[in-house]
Design a protein around this motif. Structure first.
Motif, mmCIF file in Angstrom:
data_model
loop_
_atom_site.group_PDB
_atom_site.id
_atom_site.type_symbol
_atom_site.label_atom_id
_atom_site.label_comp_id
_atom_site.label_asym_id
_atom_site.label_seq_id
_atom_site.Cartn_x
_atom_site.Cartn_y
_atom_site.Cartn_z
ATOM 1 N N GLN A 131 111.578 83.386 84.596
ATOM 2 C CA GLN A 131 111.228 82.774 83.318
ATOM 3 C C GLN A 131 110.303 81.578 83.514
ATOM 4 N N LYS A 132 110.567 80.767 84.525
ATOM 5 C CA LYS A 132 109.700 79.623 84.802
ATOM 6 C C LYS A 132 108.299 80.087 85.188
ATOM 7 N N THR A 133 108.232 81.115 86.019
ATOM 8 C CA THR A 133 106.931 81.657 86.412
ATOM 9 C C THR A 133 106.185 82.183 85.196
ATOM 10 N N ALA A 134 106.890 82.918 84.335
ATOM 11 C CA ALA A 134 106.256 83.455 83.133
ATOM 12 C C ALA A 134 105.773 82.326 82.221
ATOM 13 N N ASP A 135 106.567 81.261 82.094
ATOM 14 C CA ASP A 135 106.151 80.125 81.262
ATOM 15 C C ASP A 135 104.897 79.456 81.815
ATOM 16 N N LEU A 137 102.610 80.855 83.697
ATOM 17 C CA LEU A 137 101.476 81.752 83.514
ATOM 18 C C LEU A 137 101.043 81.844 82.051
ATOM 19 N N LYS A 138 102.008 81.730 81.113
ATOM 20 C CA LYS A 138 101.657 81.750 79.685
ATOM 21 C C LYS A 138 100.829 80.522 79.309
ATOM 22 N N ASN A 139 101.191 79.382 79.885
ATOM 23 C CA ASN A 139 100.527 78.129 79.531
ATOM 24 C C ASN A 139 99.272 77.860 80.358
ATOM 25 N N ARG A 141 95.786 78.084 81.034
ATOM 26 C CA ARG A 141 94.575 78.469 80.325
ATOM 27 C C ARG A 141 93.399 77.783 81.003
#
Length: 158
Positions: A131-135, A137-139, A141
């Motif tokens: 979840q931390k990795t996904a967060d 990568l989502k942020n 930019r």
């Protein structure tokens, strides 16, 4: 090279010591991301391995309970019922008492297996890490370069 594009080698400046090109930075980021994914997979395997061992233990207990219930019940039931009947109880009540005793044994073995299965946990650290990795990568930019970065790239600032 298209018109208007800046050729980094055309400004005549030598690269700063320790400075890396965009390609090198991208390669390093890709390698780091790949290593992170491999580490997450290794963590998941390690956490799941312990839970699989607990699951196998519970499965073995359940199998033993089934084997005991299927193989031993007919012979021991008959022997115990006739033994109780020899003490003076009617044959029907003797068989009923023996059947109740084996049902109690099966329930106890089933509870032991259920307790083993209940101790299986979800891989909390793996889920949190993913979840931390996904967060991140989502942020992540791309941002426009600052004036200082542009000037430094063009050799205007040493």
């Amino acid at each position: 090279m298209p018109a208007g594009a800046a050729d980094p080698s055309s400004n005549g400046r030598a690269p700063y010591e320790g400075e890396r090109s965009v390609g090198q930075l991208f390669a390093a980021a890709t390698a780091d991301l790949s290593a992170l994914v491999h580490d997450e997979i290794a963590l998941a395997k390690a956490e799941l391995r312990a839970d699989v061992k607990r699951g196998v233990s519970g499965g073995v207990s359940l199998t033993v309970a089934g084997v005991v219930a299927l193989a031993a019940v007919p012979m021991l039931s008959a022997a115990a019922a006739f033994g109780i009947h020899a003490l003076g109880l009617s044959l029907g009540w003797s068989f009923f008492i023996v059947a109740g005793a084996y049902l109690l044994l099966a329930v106890l073995l089933g509870l032991l297996a259920w307790r083993s299965f209940k101790r299986i946990e979800k891989p909390v650290r793996t889920i949190e890490g993913a979840q931390k990795t996904a967060d991140v990568l989502k942020n992540a930019r791309p941002r426009p370069a600052t004036k200082e970065e542009i000037d430094r790239a063009l050799g205007r600032i040493p």
